[in-house]
Design an enzyme around this catalytic site. Structure first.
Site, PDB file in Angstrom:
ATOM      1  N   ARG A  82       0.829  -1.202   0.000  1.00  0.00           N
ATOM      2  CA  ARG A  82       0.000   0.000   0.000  1.00  0.00           C
ATOM      3  C   ARG A  82       0.872   1.265   0.000  1.00  0.00           C
ATOM      4  O   ARG A  82       1.877   1.325   0.689  1.00  0.00           O
ATOM      5  CB  ARG A  82      -0.895   0.032   1.253  1.00  0.00           C
ATOM      6  CG  ARG A  82      -2.074  -0.913   1.195  1.00  0.00           C
ATOM      7  CD  ARG A  82      -2.958  -0.758   2.431  1.00  0.00           C
ATOM      8  NE  ARG A  82      -2.247  -1.085   3.661  1.00  0.00           N
ATOM      9  CZ  ARG A  82      -1.797  -0.197   4.530  1.00  0.00           C
ATOM     10  NH1 ARG A  82      -1.970   1.099   4.314  1.00  0.00           N
ATOM     11  NH2 ARG A  82      -1.180  -0.585   5.622  1.00  0.00           N
ATOM     12  N   LYS A 140      -8.759  -1.782   0.621  1.00  0.00           N
ATOM     13  CA  LYS A 140      -8.647  -0.858   1.755  1.00  0.00           C
ATOM     14  C   LYS A 140      -9.384   0.461   1.524  1.00  0.00           C
ATOM     15  O   LYS A 140      -9.804   1.114   2.475  1.00  0.00           O
ATOM     16  CB  LYS A 140      -7.167  -0.594   2.067  1.00  0.00           C
ATOM     17  CG  LYS A 140      -6.453  -1.797   2.666  1.00  0.00           C
ATOM     18  CD  LYS A 140      -7.134  -2.323   3.926  1.00  0.00           C
ATOM     19  CE  LYS A 140      -6.360  -3.467   4.567  1.00  0.00           C
ATOM     20  NZ  LYS A 140      -7.095  -4.068   5.711  1.00  0.00           N
ATOM     21  N   HIS A 150     -11.101  -3.382  12.207  1.00  0.00           N
ATOM     22  CA  HIS A 150     -10.043  -4.057  11.451  1.00  0.00           C
ATOM     23  C   HIS A 150      -9.697  -5.325  12.214  1.00  0.00           C
ATOM     24  O   HIS A 150      -8.758  -5.374  13.005  1.00  0.00           O
ATOM     25  CB  HIS A 150      -8.821  -3.139  11.333  1.00  0.00           C
ATOM     26  CG  HIS A 150      -7.736  -3.701  10.472  1.00  0.00           C
ATOM     27  ND1 HIS A 150      -6.398  -3.472  10.706  1.00  0.00           N
ATOM     28  CD2 HIS A 150      -7.783  -4.489   9.365  1.00  0.00           C
ATOM     29  CE1 HIS A 150      -5.670  -4.078   9.796  1.00  0.00           C
ATOM     30  NE2 HIS A 150      -6.490  -4.709   8.973  1.00  0.00           N
ATOM     31  N   SER A 176      -1.555  -6.081   9.617  1.00  0.00           N
ATOM     32  CA  SER A 176      -1.078  -7.121   8.714  1.00  0.00           C
ATOM     33  C   SER A 176       0.195  -7.746   9.280  1.00  0.00           C
ATOM     34  O   SER A 176       1.091  -7.038   9.748  1.00  0.00           O
ATOM     35  CB  SER A 176      -0.790  -6.528   7.340  1.00  0.00           C
ATOM     36  OG  SER A 176      -1.966  -6.053   6.754  1.00  0.00           O
ATOM     37  N   LYS A 230      -3.859 -12.353  12.111  1.00  0.00           N
ATOM     38  CA  LYS A 230      -5.328 -12.333  12.095  1.00  0.00           C
ATOM     39  C   LYS A 230      -5.906 -13.435  11.217  1.00  0.00           C
ATOM     40  O   LYS A 230      -6.766 -14.198  11.640  1.00  0.00           O
ATOM     41  CB  LYS A 230      -5.856 -10.989  11.569  1.00  0.00           C
ATOM     42  CG  LYS A 230      -5.731  -9.822  12.481  1.00  0.00           C
ATOM     43  CD  LYS A 230      -6.592  -8.656  12.053  1.00  0.00           C
ATOM     44  CE  LYS A 230      -6.655  -8.374  10.587  1.00  0.00           C
ATOM     45  NZ  LYS A 230      -5.361  -8.054   9.972  1.00  0.00           N
ATOM     46  N   THR A 231      -5.435 -13.485   9.984  1.00  0.00           N
ATOM     47  CA  THR A 231      -5.991 -14.442   9.019  1.00  0.00           C
ATOM     48  C   THR A 231      -5.681 -15.865   9.442  1.00  0.00           C
ATOM     49  O   THR A 231      -6.554 -16.741   9.453  1.00  0.00           O
ATOM     50  CB  THR A 231      -5.423 -14.163   7.612  1.00  0.00           C
ATOM     51  OG1 THR A 231      -5.742 -12.816   7.249  1.00  0.00           O
ATOM     52  CG2 THR A 231      -6.011 -15.105   6.595  1.00  0.00           C
ATOM     53  N   ASP A 288     -10.791 -10.127   7.979  1.00  0.00           N
ATOM     54  CA  ASP A 288     -10.089  -8.843   8.081  1.00  0.00           C
ATOM     55  C   ASP A 288     -10.940  -7.646   8.501  1.00  0.00           C
ATOM     56  O   ASP A 288     -10.461  -6.785   9.221  1.00  0.00           O
ATOM     57  CB  ASP A 288      -9.415  -8.527   6.744  1.00  0.00           C
ATOM     58  CG  ASP A 288      -8.358  -7.447   6.855  1.00  0.00           C
ATOM     59  OD1 ASP A 288      -7.582  -7.469   7.829  1.00  0.00           O
ATOM     60  OD2 ASP A 288      -8.305  -6.590   5.975  1.00  0.00           O
ATOM     61  N   ARG A 333       0.761 -12.092  -1.679  1.00  0.00           N
ATOM     62  CA  ARG A 333      -0.634 -12.149  -1.245  1.00  0.00           C
ATOM     63  C   ARG A 333      -1.445 -13.134  -2.076  1.00  0.00           C
ATOM     64  O   ARG A 333      -1.166 -13.360  -3.243  1.00  0.00           O
ATOM     65  CB  ARG A 333      -1.283 -10.767  -1.379  1.00  0.00           C
ATOM     66  CG  ARG A 333      -0.722  -9.713  -0.446  1.00  0.00           C
ATOM     67  CD  ARG A 333      -1.426  -9.753   0.884  1.00  0.00           C
ATOM     68  NE  ARG A 333      -0.859  -8.800   1.830  1.00  0.00           N
ATOM     69  CZ  ARG A 333      -1.429  -8.514   2.996  1.00  0.00           C
ATOM     70  NH1 ARG A 333      -2.565  -9.080   3.341  1.00  0.00           N
ATOM     71  NH2 ARG A 333      -0.858  -7.663   3.824  1.00  0.00           N
TER      72      ARG A 333
END
Length: 550
Positions: free
Chosen positions: A72, A214, A233, A251, A255-256, A270, A336
Site C-alpha cells: 500500500r 482498503k 479491522h 497485517s 489475524k488471518t 479482516d 498475497r
C-alpha cells in the site's frame, strides 16, 4: 487494448450481457471503447491471459505482478475536505485533506484518460448483514482487478438485480493514470483519493490490489459509524455455542491465520462491523499474506494457493513447470493471495451472526521480545491498548519498510483506515464490551528469547493452544500473576503450553537486559499515549504501564 488494434477479445460478445441500466455515462464516462460488465471468473481468466496480465499456475491460480508497488502507498491517501467531512475526519498523516476543486479537476482528467479505453465493471456489495448491505461499483482498466473485486466483495448472479443495480459508492482503479504533484498537490504520481460527498474514490498509478480493498474499508469506517455500527479491522469466528471471537491486529500479526480454526466457523478474515444485532463481515473474500505459508500450520489458507479462482500477487513461480514457490521473497515479503471466502472450509455462509463477542483478542507482534504471549485485560486496560494499537510493522506491508520490523503504534489496530478520531471507535468498543461482558486478551505473536535478530518468533502451535484455552474458558480458573510494568494479568499455567513460555524473561540469557528492554517499551507506550490523553478518562490514562522504579 482495442484502442489501437481492432480485434475481439474472448469476452467481447458477452461484454454487455450483464450490464446495469445505470451505465458509466451516468457517472461522467463517455466515448469509451468497450465496457465489460460483471464478467464471471472464467471469462475474466480468459481476458487476463489474453491481455498478458497474469499467468496460469499449477492447479489453477493466476499469478500477477504489481510492478513497483508491492504494498500500500499509505502516504499517498487523501480525503476530499468538504461540508460532510470537515469536522468529522481525523485529519493528519493518515487522512490528508484534498480540495473539492482539485478533485473535480482531477476527475475531468480521469474521464478524458478513459475515453477510447476498455474498462471492466463489477457491481457488487459490501456488508454481509442485509440491514447494512451497500451496493458498490468497482471500475478497473485491468481484467485481473475485476477478478480481485469479485473475490473480495459480495457478488450476485441475479440478472434482474444486476440490470437494476445503482451503486452507492464507486471506486475507479486506473494504474495507468498518473496524478501530477505540481497540479494536484499530491506527494507523488500515485494517489488514493476518497470523496464522500460525490461517493467516489480514485486509485491512480498503482497495480497493488490491496488499494481497492482498503479504500472500501476506509469508506465503511466513516459511513457506518453514523448508523451505530462499529467498523473493525479484525477477523472473526464463532464457536458451536454461538460465541463470537474478534481478532484485532495489523497485517502480519496473524489475524488471518489464527482465525482460520478448524474447530470454529470463520465469519471473515479482516474487516467487520459490530451492530446492535451482532457481527458481520464487510467482505466476501480473503486477502492473505502467503510468504512462507506452511501446509502443516496453515492448511486451509495453503490449499487456496492451489485452486482455480485464486489470485496470487507477486508470488514467484517456475515458468516451465508452473509450480509456485511460496518461500521465495525476492520480489517482496508481501506476497498475497486473494480468494473467495467459500474457499475456506467451515465458514459462516451468510457472513453474519446474530450474537455478540465473548472474547476480544488484540494481536501484537512484539519485535522487542518482552511481552508475555497472552495477558488478560480489564476494561480500562482494554481501552488503553485499543487506542494504543501497539505492534511491529512487518516487512513488505507498506512501501518503505525494510527487513527488520519497526515498532509502531496504530490506533484501533488500523490507524491508516480509521477515518474518524480513535476516541469515536474506542468509545463504541467500550460500550459493546461492557454490555456483552466480553473478555479481552492481549496476545503476542512476536519474538521470544530476545528481540528480532536474537530471539525467535513464538511458535504458532503455542499461540493456537493459548487462544484455544482462552476461547474454551480453560483460563478462567487458573492462577495469574500481575505484570510488574503493565499491570495486566498473565496466566501461570495453560494446557499444552510449557510454563516457561508464559514467562518471557525466562528465555532471555541476560535478565537485566530483558528488564531494560521492557522498561524501554513501557516508555514508548507512555510517550505515544500523550497524543490521545486529552478527552480520555483518568481511569483509562492510569491503565497504562509504569516505569521501573516508579
Amino acid at each position: 487494448m482495442s484502442k489501437y488494434l481492432e480485434f475481439n477479445t474472448p469476452a467481447t460478445k458477452q461484454a454487455m450481457e450483464l450490464a446495469s441500466d445505470y451505465r458509466l455515462k451516468n457517472q461522467g464516462f463517455t466515448d469509451l471503447d468497450r465496457v465489460y460488465w460483471n464478467l464471471p471468473d472464467e471469462a475474466l481468466y480468459e481476458e487476463i491471459i489474453f491481455r498478458n496480465e497474469g499467468r496460469l499456475t499449477k492447479q489453477g491460480p493466476i499469478v500477477v505482478h504489481t510492478g513497483k508497488h508491492t504494498a500500500r502507498a499509505a502516504a499517498d491517501k487523501f480525503i476530499v475536505q468538504e461540508q460532510s467531512t470537515n469536522d468529522k475526519i481525523w485529519w493528519g498523516i493518515y487522512n490528508r485533506p484534498f480540495s473539492s476543486e482539485k478533485f473535480n479537476q482531477l476527475m475531468g482528467r480521469v474521464q478524458a484518460y478513459c475515453q477510447g479505453e476498455e474498462l471492466f465493471v463489477q457491481d457488487c456489495y459490501v456488508g454481509a448483514d442485509p440491514d447494512y448491505k451497500m451496493p458498490i461499483r468497482i471500475i478497473t482498466e485491468k481484467a485481473w482487478h475485476s477478478l480481485f473485486a469479485r473475490n473480495m466483495f459480495i457478488t450476485t448472479e441475479n440478472r434482474d438485480e444486476l440490470k437494476k443495480f445503482v451503486p452507492e459508492f464507486t471506486v475507479i482503479c486506473l494504474p495507468g493514470f498518473k496524478v501530477d504533484p505540481a497540479v494536484d498537490g499530491t506527494r507523488t504520481e500515485t494517489a488514493i483519493i476518497l470523496n464522500f460527498e460525490q461517493r467516489m474514490a480514485v486509485i491512480a498509478n498503482t497495480l497493488y490490489g490491496g488499494e481497492i480493498k482498503k479504500s472500501v474499508f476506509t469508506l465503511l469506517n466513516f459511513l457506518l459509524t453514523f448508523e451505530d455500527v462499529l467498523p473493525m479491522h479484525c477477523s472473526a469466528n464463532v464457536g458451536k455455542d454461538g460465541d463470537v471471537a474478534l481478532f484485532f491486529g495489523l497485517s502480519g500479526t496473524g489475524k488471518t491465520t489464527l482465525s482460520a480454526d478448524p474447530k470454529r466457523r470463520l465469519i471473515g478474515d479482516d474487516e467487520h462491523g459490530w451492530s446492535s444485532q451482532g457481527v458481520f463481515n464487510f467482505e466476501g473474500g480473503c486477502y492473505a499474506k502467503v510468504i512462507r505459508l506452511s501446509a502443516e500450520h496453515e492448511p486451509e489458507i495453503y490449499a487456496t494457493t492451489r485452486r482455480f479462482g485464486t489470485i496470487l500477487e507477486n508470488v514467484v513461480f517456475d515458468l516451465t513447470s508452473r509450480y509456485i514457490d511460496l518461500d521465495d521473497d525476492h520480489i517482496t515479503e508481501n506476497t498475497r493471495a486473494s480468494y473467495p471466502l467459500e474457499f475456506i472450509p467451515n465458514i459462516v455462509p451468510d457472513g453474519y451472526v446474530r450474537s455478540h463477542p465473548k472474547n476480544i483478542i488484540f494481536l501484537t507482534c512484539d519485535a522487542s521480545g518482552v511481552l508475555p504471549p497472552i495477558a488478560r485485560l480489564n476494561p480500562a486496560q482494554a481501552q488503553y491498548h485499543f487506542i494504543s494499537g501497539y505492534t511491529s510493522k512487518i516487512a513488505g506491508t507498506e512501501i518503505g519498510l525494510g527487513i527488520e520490523p519497526q515498532i509502531t503504534f496504530s490506533a484501533c489496530f488500523g490507524a491508516p483506515f480509521m477515518v474518524r478520531h480513535p476516541f469515536e471507535y474506542a468509545s463504541m468498543l467500550k460500550e459493546r464490551m461492557l454490555k456483552h461482558k466480553a473478555n479481552v486478551w492481549l496476545v503476542n505473536t512476536g519474538w521470544v528469547g530476545g528481540r528480532f535478530g536474537v530471539g525467535k518468533r513464538i511458535s504458532i502451535r503455542h499461540t493456537r493452544n493459548l487462544l484455544n484455552a482462552a476461547l474454551d474458558g480453560k483460563l478462567d480458573n487458573v492462577q495469574y500473576r500481575k505484570d510488574k510494568l503493565f499491570g495486566f494479568e498473565v496466566p501461570l499455567t495453560c494446557p499444552d503450553v510449557p510454563e516457561d513460555v508464559l514467562d518471557p524473561s525466562s528465555s532471555w540469557g541476560n535478565k537485566d537486559e530483558y528488564w531494560k528492554k521492557y522498561d524501554a517499551l513501557a516508555a514508548r507506550f507512555i510517550e505515544n499515549f500523550k497524543l490521545f490523553s486529552d478527552g480520555c478518562s483518568e481511569e483509562v490514562k492510569n491503565a497504562g504501564p509504569v516505569r521501573l522504579g516508579k
